[in-house]
Design an enzyme around this catalytic site. Structure first.
Site, PDB file in Angstrom:
ATOM      1  CD  GLU A 102      56.678  87.893 -57.752  1.00  0.00           C
ATOM      2  OE1 GLU A 102      56.394  87.378 -58.857  1.00  0.00           O
ATOM      3  OE2 GLU A 102      56.276  87.440 -56.667  1.00  0.00           O
ATOM      4  CG  ASP A 103      53.697  88.829 -60.727  1.00  0.00           C
ATOM      5  OD1 ASP A 103      54.223  88.858 -59.596  1.00  0.00           O
ATOM      6  OD2 ASP A 103      52.649  88.203 -60.969  1.00  0.00           O
ATOM      7  CG  ASP A 106      49.682  93.730 -52.858  1.00  0.00           C
ATOM      8  OD1 ASP A 106      49.602  94.921 -52.612  1.00  0.00           O
ATOM      9  OD2 ASP A 106      48.683  92.968 -52.802  1.00  0.00           O
ATOM     10  CE  LYS A 134      48.618  95.811 -56.546  1.00  0.00           C
ATOM     11  NZ  LYS A 134      47.392  95.113 -56.151  1.00  0.00           N
ATOM     12  CG  PHE A 155      43.520  92.778 -58.478  1.00  0.00           C
ATOM     13  CD1 PHE A 155      44.225  92.153 -57.453  1.00  0.00           C
ATOM     14  CD2 PHE A 155      43.279  92.086 -59.650  1.00  0.00           C
ATOM     15  CE1 PHE A 155      44.671  90.849 -57.590  1.00  0.00           C
ATOM     16  CE2 PHE A 155      43.720  90.768 -59.796  1.00  0.00           C
ATOM     17  CZ  PHE A 155      44.415  90.161 -58.767  1.00  0.00           C
ATOM     18  CG  ASP A 162      46.223  85.073 -62.381  1.00  0.00           C
ATOM     19  OD1 ASP A 162      47.152  85.549 -61.702  1.00  0.00           O
ATOM     20  OD2 ASP A 162      45.459  84.185 -61.932  1.00  0.00           O
ATOM     21  NE  ARG A 168      48.209  83.025 -65.520  1.00  0.00           N
ATOM     22  CZ  ARG A 168      48.579  83.269 -64.258  1.00  0.00           C
ATOM     23  NH1 ARG A 168      49.391  84.269 -64.001  1.00  0.00           N
ATOM     24  NH2 ARG A 168      48.139  82.529 -63.272  1.00  0.00           N
TER      25      ARG A 168
HETATM   26  P1  IMP Z   1      52.489  89.956 -51.742  1.00  0.00           P
HETATM   27  O1  IMP Z   1      52.961  88.768 -50.971  1.00  0.00           O
HETATM   28  O2  IMP Z   1      51.307  90.630 -51.104  1.00  0.00           O
HETATM   29  O3  IMP Z   1      53.570  90.928 -52.085  1.00  0.00           O
HETATM   30  O4  IMP Z   1      51.838  89.385 -53.044  1.00  0.00           O
HETATM   31  C1  IMP Z   1      52.537  89.156 -54.162  1.00  0.00           C
HETATM   32  C2  IMP Z   1      51.772  88.254 -55.099  1.00  0.00           C
HETATM   33  O5  IMP Z   1      50.358  88.497 -55.080  1.00  0.00           O
HETATM   34  C3  IMP Z   1      52.234  88.560 -56.492  1.00  0.00           C
HETATM   35  O6  IMP Z   1      53.320  87.766 -56.831  1.00  0.00           O
HETATM   36  C4  IMP Z   1      50.999  88.267 -57.300  1.00  0.00           C
HETATM   37  O7  IMP Z   1      50.991  86.911 -57.644  1.00  0.00           O
HETATM   38  C5  IMP Z   1      49.845  88.560 -56.392  1.00  0.00           C
HETATM   39  N1  IMP Z   1      49.305  89.912 -56.638  1.00  0.00           N
HETATM   40  C6  IMP Z   1      49.407  90.995 -55.837  1.00  0.00           C
HETATM   41  N2  IMP Z   1      48.796  92.061 -56.366  1.00  0.00           N
HETATM   42  C7  IMP Z   1      48.304  91.651 -57.558  1.00  0.00           C
HETATM   43  C8  IMP Z   1      47.559  92.314 -58.600  1.00  0.00           C
HETATM   44  O8  IMP Z   1      47.229  93.515 -58.559  1.00  0.00           O
HETATM   45  N3  IMP Z   1      47.239  91.551 -59.675  1.00  0.00           N
HETATM   46  C9  IMP Z   1      47.578  90.231 -59.791  1.00  0.00           C
HETATM   47  N4  IMP Z   1      48.276  89.579 -58.843  1.00  0.00           N
HETATM   48  C10 IMP Z   1      48.625  90.286 -57.735  1.00  0.00           C
HETATM   49 MG    MG Z   2      53.562  86.493 -58.404  1.00  0.00          MG
END
Ligand code: IMP
Ligand code: MG
Length: 182
Positions: A102-103, A106, A134, A155, A162, A168
């Site tokens: 995963e990237d 959050d 994060k 962010f 992206d 990207r």
């Molecule tokens: P979560 O469900 O809140 O953990 O969100 C995860 C997804 O939100 C990641 O896989 C990203 O696709 C997107 N995301 C969360 N923070 C960022 C950011 O700072 N930049 C870009 N995409 C983000």
């Molecule tokens: Mg993602």
């Protein structure tokens, strides 16, 4: 480098040299931990494509790669926790060692959902490797076995990540700064 989009600029947060070094370290750890066992990498599209491409080249194991696309309902920069599978796996994970790539984690809502979902499909083992974490915004705990960098609640774009499909291709992970912001 291409000119920035109007009203926006980017500022490097994690430089590509640091990323390259970390990806190599992670790849070596994964190689050692799985002791020559076959491993399936599940790459979460689209954000993790660049990380996964680099990471895979530092894993010296018999690996296969599969891809999933997820979307969460809600605003584009905030996760709602309701996850929709846009593209499912091509192959079964039943009886396989599986590593989710995963990237960024959050709130953790997306991976929390995916982890439970994949666990129910009968893998031999299931772990998570994320480039970025994060922690400040975490809503649900997610087991991150392999992690690249912890970053503050900002962010970020670049190295696969992206905003509205843009940025990207940046080699560094960058803060996205919009006009009027610091
Ligand atoms: P979560 O469900 O809140 O953990 O969100 C995860 C997804 O939100 C990641 O896989 C990203 O696709 C997107 N995301 C969360 N923070 C960022 C950011 O700072 N930049 C870009 N995409 C983000
Ligand atoms: Mg993602």
């Amino acid at each position: 480098m291409a000119p920035p989009y109007p009203g926006e600029r980017t500022e490097p947060l994690v430089m590509h040299e640091q990323i390259a070094h970390k990806v190599e370290v992670l790849g070596r750890r994964i190689t050692v931990d799985y002791e020559q066992k076959p491993l399936t990498l599940i790459v979460i599209l689209k954000g993790a494509f660049m990380f996964a491409a680099d990471l895979a080249r530092h894993i010296d194991l018999p690996i296969t790669m599969d891809f999933m696309a997820l979307s969460s309902y809600g605003e584009s920069t905030r996760s709602s926790g309701i996850v929709k599978i846009q593209k499912d796996l091509d192959h079964s994970v039943d009886g396989r060692h599986v590593l989710i790539v995963e990237d960024i984690v959050d709130t953790g809502l997306t991976l929390n959902y995916l982890f439970g979902h994949l666990k129910a499909r009968g893998p031999l083992s299931l772990r998570i490797c994320t480039l970025l974490d994060k922690p400040e915004r975490r809503k649900v705990a997610v087991p991150m076995h392999y992690k690249g960098f912890e970053i503050p609640d900002q962010f970020v774009v670049g190295y696969g990540l992206d905003v509205d499909e843009r940025y990207r291709n940046l080699p560094d992970v960058c803060r996205l700064i919009r006009e009027g912001e610091a």
